[in-house]
Write a protein that holds these residues in place. Structure first.
Motif, short mmCIF file in Angstrom:
data_model
loop_
_atom_site.label_atom_id
_atom_site.label_comp_id
_atom_site.label_asym_id
_atom_site.label_seq_id
_atom_site.Cartn_x
_atom_site.Cartn_y
_atom_site.Cartn_z
N TYR A 1 -29.14 -21.31 -32.39
CA TYR A 1 -30.00 -21.79 -31.33
C TYR A 1 -31.40 -21.06 -31.25
CZ TYR A 1 -27.66 -17.27 -30.65
OH TYR A 1 -27.34 -16.20 -30.95
N GLU B 1 -21.66 -12.68 -25.62
CA GLU B 1 -21.26 -13.91 -25.65
C GLU B 1 -20.00 -14.42 -25.30
OE1 GLU B 1 -24.50 -15.25 -29.11
OE2 GLU B 1 -22.39 -15.50 -29.49
N TYR C 1 -19.10 -22.64 -33.97
CA TYR C 1 -20.05 -21.45 -33.73
C TYR C 1 -19.08 -20.30 -33.64
CZ TYR C 1 -23.06 -17.85 -31.87
OH TYR C 1 -23.80 -16.74 -31.56
N GLU C 2 -19.31 -19.24 -34.39
CA GLU C 2 -18.62 -17.90 -34.43
C GLU C 2 -19.32 -16.96 -33.39
OE1 GLU C 2 -16.99 -14.34 -37.25
OE2 GLU C 2 -17.76 -16.34 -38.16
N VAL C 3 -18.57 -16.77 -32.16
CA VAL C 3 -19.03 -15.91 -31.16
C VAL C 3 -19.27 -14.35 -31.61
CG1 VAL C 3 -18.60 -14.98 -28.81
CG2 VAL C 3 -17.96 -17.12 -29.21
N GLU D 1 -23.67 -16.76 -22.71
CA GLU D 1 -24.07 -15.34 -23.02
C GLU D 1 -24.23 -14.77 -21.77
OE1 GLU D 1 -26.71 -12.40 -25.42
OE2 GLU D 1 -27.86 -13.59 -23.93
N THR E 1 -18.41 -17.93 -23.76
CA THR E 1 -17.81 -19.26 -24.08
C THR E 1 -18.58 -20.08 -25.30
OG1 THR E 1 -17.03 -19.41 -21.97
CG2 THR E 1 -16.93 -21.45 -23.18
N ARG E 2 -17.83 -20.44 -26.18
CA ARG E 2 -18.72 -21.29 -27.26
C ARG E 2 -18.63 -22.72 -26.79
NH1 ARG E 2 -15.22 -21.26 -32.83
NH2 ARG E 2 -13.30 -22.22 -31.96
N TRP E 3 -19.73 -23.37 -27.00
CA TRP E 3 -19.73 -24.80 -26.57
C TRP E 3 -19.67 -25.66 -27.91
CZ3 TRP E 3 -18.24 -24.73 -21.87
CH2 TRP E 3 -18.79 -23.69 -20.85
N ASP E 4 -20.26 -25.06 -28.95
CA ASP E 4 -20.20 -25.67 -30.30
C ASP E 4 -19.04 -25.05 -30.86
OD1 ASP E 4 -20.57 -26.26 -32.80
OD2 ASP E 4 -22.59 -26.03 -32.89
N ILE F 1 -24.94 -24.14 -27.19
CA ILE F 1 -24.19 -23.76 -28.21
C ILE F 1 -23.12 -22.70 -27.78
CG2 ILE F 1 -24.29 -22.34 -30.46
CD1 ILE F 1 -25.75 -25.04 -30.65
N VAL F 2 -23.70 -21.48 -27.15
CA VAL F 2 -22.80 -20.62 -26.52
C VAL F 2 -23.24 -20.09 -25.17
CG1 VAL F 2 -23.78 -18.75 -27.96
CG2 VAL F 2 -21.27 -18.59 -27.25
#
Length: 324
Positions: free
Chosen positions: A193, A58, A66-68, A231, A60-63, A228-229
């Motif tokens: 997600y 993962e 959220y913890e990658v 990947e 880039t987080r978009w939320d 959300i993220v």
């Protein structure tokens, strides 16, 4: 099931990404004809014996909440065999070979990939437990191949269409944007997600081939599907046969007729029920996946005849699928 089609359409609109057909222009018929055999050779070249590494990260987080996840690495030995080749359709079956502490080999029937040239439609993921037929835009069919990926029990996973192209001297097949259900590695964690929106690439290399995925993990917020993220998944297949390849071929020789009947039954269901709708479990895939696989093991161990195995498998598939 009307609800699945309606929901899928609404989700595509809410994501607000470009339509897949705009990604590449149409291919001229003469260019398609000139590249047909080269395309086939690249698909067929994926067959062989390999050491595989699966690398998931993962990025880039978009939320912002959220913890990658930490990167995940795994691997194994995998045999890939051509089980059908009609010229315009090529089917590749993957088989994992696991060696235990006693040096005994165990075979896990893995994923399957079907390649079809200039298809009119394909089976695509539409919503939880549902796969529906989607037309390939007519202007985008010439010279293109679809790839449909199937799960370990030969139920569907995802489908996409795309083309072979050469960029910077590297030849690859690139899909359109495709929806996918969660992989088991994610599903068992009950994440925020619940599906991926992805681009899929296959590229030959001097040592084998790579399967590269760009996955946007999507979740629902206030009734809307949102990213959300991001990947990135890179699966690398390196030619290698210093393991019990024969065990995989023996398993397939014993069970191929059974699995052919299973594939045919899934095809019948998709054709007669408007697609495939079946309940899924986070840890196994479809609710019948475990039994369909153990039936094959019982055939391999000479504990069950193929006729009885096929009869049971057909009943399981028919009873657990719904009309769409």
């Amino acid at each position: 099931m009307k609800t699945i089609r309606t929901t899928a359409a609404a989700l595509l609109i809410s994501v607000a990404l470009p339509l897949p057909a705009t990604a590449h222009p149409p291919i001229a018929a003469e260019d398609a004809a000139a590249n047909f055999e080269k395309d086939r050779a690249d698909i067929l070249a994926m067959a062989g014996n390999y050491r595989v590494s699966f690398n998931m990260q993962e990025s880039t987080r978009w939320d912002p909440d959220y913890e990658v996840l930490d990167p995940k690495r795994s691997g194994g030995n995998e045999v890939v065999r051509v089980i059908e080749d009609t010229g315009r359709k090529i089917v590749l079956q993957h088989l994992l070979v696991i060696t235990d502490e006693n040096d005994k080999s165990h075979i896990i029937k893995h994923w399957r990939q079907d390649w079809e040239y200039e298809p009119e439609k394909l089976l695509v993921y539409s919503d939880k437990g549902g796969w529906t037929w989607e037309d390939v835009p007519e202007r985008m069919r010439t010279g293109r191949w679809s790839q449909t990926v199937w799960q370990v029990d030969d139920s569907p996973r995802y489908g996409g269409w795309g083309q072979f192209e050469t960029q910077a001297g590297i030849r690859r097949w690139r899909s359109n944007w495709t929806w996918r259900p969660l992989a088991r590695r994610d599903a068992v964690r009950n994440p925020v997600y619940d599906r991926y929106y992805s681009i899929n690439r296959h590229q030959p290399t001097p040592d084998g081939w790579i399967h590269w995925q760009d996955n946007t993990k999507m979740g629902t917020r206030d009734g809307k599907l949102v990213p959300i993220v991001q990947e990135y998944v890179l699966n690398t297949y390196i030619k290698y046969d210093n393991y019990d390849v024969k065990a995989a071929d023996d398993y397939w020789a014993a069970t191929k007729d059974y699995w052919a009947a299973v594939r045919a039954e899934w095809d019948r269901i998709a054709a007669t029920k408007g697609g495939i709708a079946i309940e899924e479990k986070t840890d196994t895939g479809t609710v019948i996946s475990g039994r369909l696989l153990t039936i094959a093991d019982e055939i391999h161990e000479n504990r069950l005849t193929i006729a009885k195995a096929v009869a049971e498998a057909k009943k399981l598939i028919e009873a657990n699928t719904r009309k769409l």
